[in-house]
Motif scaffolding. Sequence first.
Motif, PDB file in Angstrom:
ATOM      1  N   THR A 114      57.525  40.122  43.536  1.00 40.92           N
ATOM      2  CA  THR A 114      57.507  38.923  42.498  1.00 40.92           C
ATOM      3  C   THR A 114      58.856  38.189  42.709  1.00 40.92           C
ATOM      4  OG1 THR A 114      56.558  40.341  41.038  1.00 40.92           O
ATOM      5  CG2 THR A 114      57.306  38.225  39.858  1.00 40.92           C
ATOM      6  N   HIS A 137      58.075  35.884  45.756  1.00 37.60           N
ATOM      7  CA  HIS A 137      57.285  35.057  45.132  1.00 37.60           C
ATOM      8  C   HIS A 137      58.062  33.861  44.348  1.00 37.60           C
ATOM      9  CE1 HIS A 137      53.298  37.675  45.392  1.00 37.60           C
ATOM     10  NE2 HIS A 137      54.037  37.723  46.410  1.00 37.60           N
ATOM     11  N   LEU A 168      49.544  48.118  49.444  1.00 40.07           N
ATOM     12  CA  LEU A 168      50.170  49.470  49.579  1.00 40.07           C
ATOM     13  C   LEU A 168      51.813  49.332  49.731  1.00 40.07           C
ATOM     14  CD1 LEU A 168      47.489  51.462  51.705  1.00 40.07           C
ATOM     15  CD2 LEU A 168      47.874  51.719  49.236  1.00 40.07           C
ATOM     16  N   GLY A 169      52.004  48.290  49.095  1.00 38.74           N
ATOM     17  CA  GLY A 169      53.589  47.853  49.070  1.00 38.74           C
ATOM     18  C   GLY A 169      54.439  48.878  48.113  1.00 38.74           C
ATOM     19  N   GLY A 170      55.211  48.310  47.466  1.00 36.23           N
ATOM     20  CA  GLY A 170      56.095  49.121  46.294  1.00 36.23           C
ATOM     21  C   GLY A 170      55.157  49.493  45.294  1.00 36.23           C
ATOM     22  N   VAL A 171      54.609  48.454  44.634  1.00 36.26           N
ATOM     23  CA  VAL A 171      53.891  48.642  43.301  1.00 36.26           C
ATOM     24  C   VAL A 171      52.561  49.496  43.695  1.00 36.26           C
ATOM     25  CG1 VAL A 171      52.543  47.398  41.479  1.00 36.26           C
ATOM     26  CG2 VAL A 171      54.589  46.451  42.168  1.00 36.26           C
ATOM     27  N   VAL A 175      44.070  49.691  50.354  1.00 38.79           N
ATOM     28  CA  VAL A 175      43.671  48.782  51.330  1.00 38.79           C
ATOM     29  C   VAL A 175      44.888  47.845  51.699  1.00 38.79           C
ATOM     30  CG1 VAL A 175      42.382  46.763  51.406  1.00 38.79           C
ATOM     31  CG2 VAL A 175      41.370  48.751  50.127  1.00 38.79           C
ATOM     32  N   ASN A 230      48.443  45.694  56.621  1.00 36.98           N
ATOM     33  CA  ASN A 230      49.466  46.350  57.428  1.00 36.98           C
ATOM     34  C   ASN A 230      49.358  47.739  57.582  1.00 36.98           C
ATOM     35  OD1 ASN A 230      51.908  47.095  58.534  1.00 36.98           O
ATOM     36  ND2 ASN A 230      53.341  46.106  57.094  1.00 36.98           N
ATOM     37  N   ILE A 275      48.745  42.880  44.880  1.00 32.19           N
ATOM     38  CA  ILE A 275      49.030  42.081  45.679  1.00 32.19           C
ATOM     39  C   ILE A 275      49.531  40.647  45.308  1.00 32.19           C
ATOM     40  CG2 ILE A 275      48.482  40.823  47.966  1.00 32.19           C
ATOM     41  CD1 ILE A 275      46.161  43.183  48.401  1.00 32.19           C
ATOM     42  N   LEU A 307      46.747  38.195  45.124  1.00 32.78           N
ATOM     43  CA  LEU A 307      45.897  37.135  45.208  1.00 32.78           C
ATOM     44  C   LEU A 307      44.626  37.076  44.725  1.00 32.78           C
ATOM     45  CD1 LEU A 307      46.493  37.662  49.229  1.00 32.78           C
ATOM     46  CD2 LEU A 307      47.417  35.851  47.830  1.00 32.78           C
ATOM     47  N   VAL A 339      47.325  44.114  38.631  1.00 33.75           N
ATOM     48  CA  VAL A 339      48.718  44.314  38.510  1.00 33.75           C
ATOM     49  C   VAL A 339      49.557  43.323  39.300  1.00 33.75           C
ATOM     50  CG1 VAL A 339      50.312  46.200  38.747  1.00 33.75           C
ATOM     51  CG2 VAL A 339      48.060  46.757  38.351  1.00 33.75           C
ATOM     52  N   TYR A 378      61.944  43.401  54.513  1.00 33.64           N
ATOM     53  CA  TYR A 378      60.752  43.386  53.414  1.00 33.64           C
ATOM     54  C   TYR A 378      59.604  42.497  54.206  1.00 33.64           C
ATOM     55  CZ  TYR A 378      58.055  41.600  49.670  1.00 33.64           C
ATOM     56  OH  TYR A 378      56.959  41.183  48.932  1.00 33.64           O
ATOM     57  N   ARG A 416      60.252  50.260  49.237  1.00 29.83           N
ATOM     58  CA  ARG A 416      61.140  49.504  48.309  1.00 29.83           C
ATOM     59  C   ARG A 416      62.423  49.609  49.004  1.00 29.83           C
ATOM     60  NH1 ARG A 416      58.592  46.770  45.759  1.00 29.83           N
ATOM     61  NH2 ARG A 416      58.890  46.398  43.388  1.00 29.83           N
TER      62      ARG A 416
HETATM   63  N1  APR Z   1      44.886  42.121  51.763  1.00 32.14           N
HETATM   64  C1  APR Z   1      45.474  43.337  51.733  1.00 32.14           C
HETATM   65  N2  APR Z   1      46.856  43.730  51.535  1.00 32.14           N
HETATM   66  C2  APR Z   1      47.428  42.771  51.567  1.00 32.14           C
HETATM   67  C3  APR Z   1      47.131  41.439  51.648  1.00 32.14           C
HETATM   68  C4  APR Z   1      45.657  41.069  51.574  1.00 32.14           C
HETATM   69  N3  APR Z   1      45.291  39.720  51.887  1.00 32.14           N
HETATM   70  N4  APR Z   1      48.179  40.482  51.744  1.00 32.14           N
HETATM   71  C5  APR Z   1      49.258  41.177  51.709  1.00 32.14           C
HETATM   72  N5  APR Z   1      48.865  42.801  51.532  1.00 32.14           N
HETATM   73  C6  APR Z   1      49.772  43.638  51.340  1.00 32.14           C
HETATM   74  C7  APR Z   1      51.092  43.744  51.969  1.00 32.14           C
HETATM   75  O1  APR Z   1      50.949  44.141  53.407  1.00 32.14           O
HETATM   76  C8  APR Z   1      52.067  44.496  51.408  1.00 32.14           C
HETATM   77  O2  APR Z   1      51.944  46.104  51.785  1.00 32.14           O
HETATM   78  O3  APR Z   1      50.043  43.796  50.126  1.00 32.14           O
HETATM   79  C9  APR Z   1      51.544  44.584  49.806  1.00 32.14           C
HETATM   80  C10 APR Z   1      52.467  43.882  48.814  1.00 32.14           C
HETATM   81  O4  APR Z   1      53.104  44.578  48.702  1.00 32.14           O
HETATM   82  P1  APR Z   1      54.741  44.130  48.419  1.00 32.14           P
HETATM   83  O5  APR Z   1      55.119  42.917  49.193  1.00 32.14           O
HETATM   84  O6  APR Z   1      55.804  45.396  48.810  1.00 32.14           O
HETATM   85  O7  APR Z   1      54.992  43.941  46.836  1.00 32.14           O
HETATM   86  P2  APR Z   1      55.108  44.593  45.736  1.00 32.14           P
HETATM   87  O8  APR Z   1      56.548  44.845  45.306  1.00 32.14           O
HETATM   88  O9  APR Z   1      54.402  45.975  45.823  1.00 32.14           O
HETATM   89  O10 APR Z   1      54.292  43.927  44.649  1.00 32.14           O
HETATM   90  C11 APR Z   1      52.946  43.461  44.937  1.00 32.14           C
HETATM   91  O11 APR Z   1      52.548  43.004  42.342  1.00 32.14           O
HETATM   92  O12 APR Z   1      54.262  43.131  40.965  1.00 32.14           O
HETATM   93  C12 APR Z   1      53.454  42.186  41.749  1.00 32.14           C
HETATM   94  O13 APR Z   1      54.278  40.104  42.066  1.00 32.14           O
HETATM   95  C13 APR Z   1      54.148  41.445  42.559  1.00 32.14           C
HETATM   96  O14 APR Z   1      52.205  40.318  43.198  1.00 32.14           O
HETATM   97  C14 APR Z   1      53.056  41.039  43.750  1.00 32.14           C
HETATM   98  C15 APR Z   1      52.413  42.604  43.699  1.00 32.14           C
END
Ligand code: APR
Length: 381
Positions: free
Chosen positions: A55, A58, A207-210, A229, A232, A276, A278, A299, A369, A376
């Motif tokens: 976030t 973003h 599969l990022g932090g959240v 899903v 990356n 994500i 989106l 989320v 990042y 994280r």
């Molecule tokens: N399809 C699948 N995975 C995707 C796509 C997509 N089109 N676009 C991005 N990703 C993956 C990225 O590769 C990354 O692993 O989504 C993950 C997002 O993780 P982070 O960038 O680490 O973000 P994070 O802190 O986890 O937050 C994720 O939750 O709190 C909200 O605003 C935050 O919207 C964000 C989301």
Amino acid sequence: MERKFITDTSGKTITCRAAIAWKTGSTLAIEEVQVDPPKAREVRIKMISTGICGTDDHAVKGLLSVNFPFIPGHEGAGIVESIGEGVSSVKPGDKVLTLAIPQCRECSSCLHPKGNFCEKQDVLPSSGLMLDKTSRFTCKGKKIYHSFRASTFTEYTVVPEIAVAKIDAAAPMDKVSIISCEVSTGYGAAVNSAKVTRGSTCVVFGLGGVGSAIVMGCKASGASRIIGVDINEEKFPRARALGVTDCLNPRNLKKPVQQVVMEMTRVGVDFAFEAIGLSDTMIAAWDSCHRSYGVCLIVGVASSNSQLSLNAPDIISGRTLKGVCLGDYKTRDCIPQLVTDYLQNKINIDPLITHQLPFDQLHKAFELYHAGKTIRCILLF
Ligand code: APR
Ligand code: ZN
């Protein structure tokens, strides 16, 4: 030593380093800023650590509606340096977390048994101002906006008392910052909001932090199958270690990912999570759910003014679409308990922390990042 330091600065403006997003999309600049003393019902915090959340990225890119220039960051752990008049829940020296969603205990959300989206929040929309509509930050004579009732990319910040959670004095401050958002958001979405059931099937988009914290929550709840899903594939080994049973890269599939999930599970999943932000992946999560009893949790924070378009006739079949922020937790009441749970080994946040860097290496942290190398990264002050 610390006590002396506290009394030395209390009531005075503090000059310290902070990261400023001067304009949309610009690289963050580490600047010298002036941080005013806290006014009534406000708390000034000496930051110890802060996570970098999707976030924040973003917001800096201008995808969310925020006012520039501002100090980003909302996932923070620190020590109370001084308090304004009327503050009763914390005192100088207390260990605290910043809360992107406050808990005023007076508004319609706070008073309702279920809600947590306090009316005093400053995310949607974000004014970047304190509750009295002014700012506590100045740089080169210019007013600098806050972000999300927090602003943690700074050595000192000022936040309203309602956006501060006092935590256990034994908390390791170089780590627990992620409990203020990543863990409460992700783990909480699974265990507290969805209440994932034993033996259930789940899909987690992102599969990022959240997303990783969601996976942890699904696993802890006894889900038997967790589909992860992400575009990356570098995220897959860690995700598997946390409990993901099947990994999908939508870019390598011949069919839409929701169709693949539907075929894998025959009937659709019990619980789908979108982490994500989106619209397309929100629709894919919705379409992955069991038509009748599936629950889809949004989320991720979508960019401002984006729309979600669903096939209207499909809605009648019984599926649930639910938004969730900070795990539906009443933040001040519940988030400190997650810290205590960590100290008591009931949850393990360590696998979510892949990098720790000093604050002045902020640019390196953002590079890592953006390159998709981090789950994280925590900045240490
Ligand atoms: N399809 C699948 N995975 C995707 C796509 C997509 N089109 N676009 C991005 N990703 C993956 C990225 O590769 C990354 O692993 O989504 C993950 C997002 O993780 P982070 O960038 O680490 O973000 P994070 O802190 O986890 O937050 C994720 O939750 O709190 C909200 O605003 C935050 O919207 C964000 C989301
Ligand atoms: Zn409230």
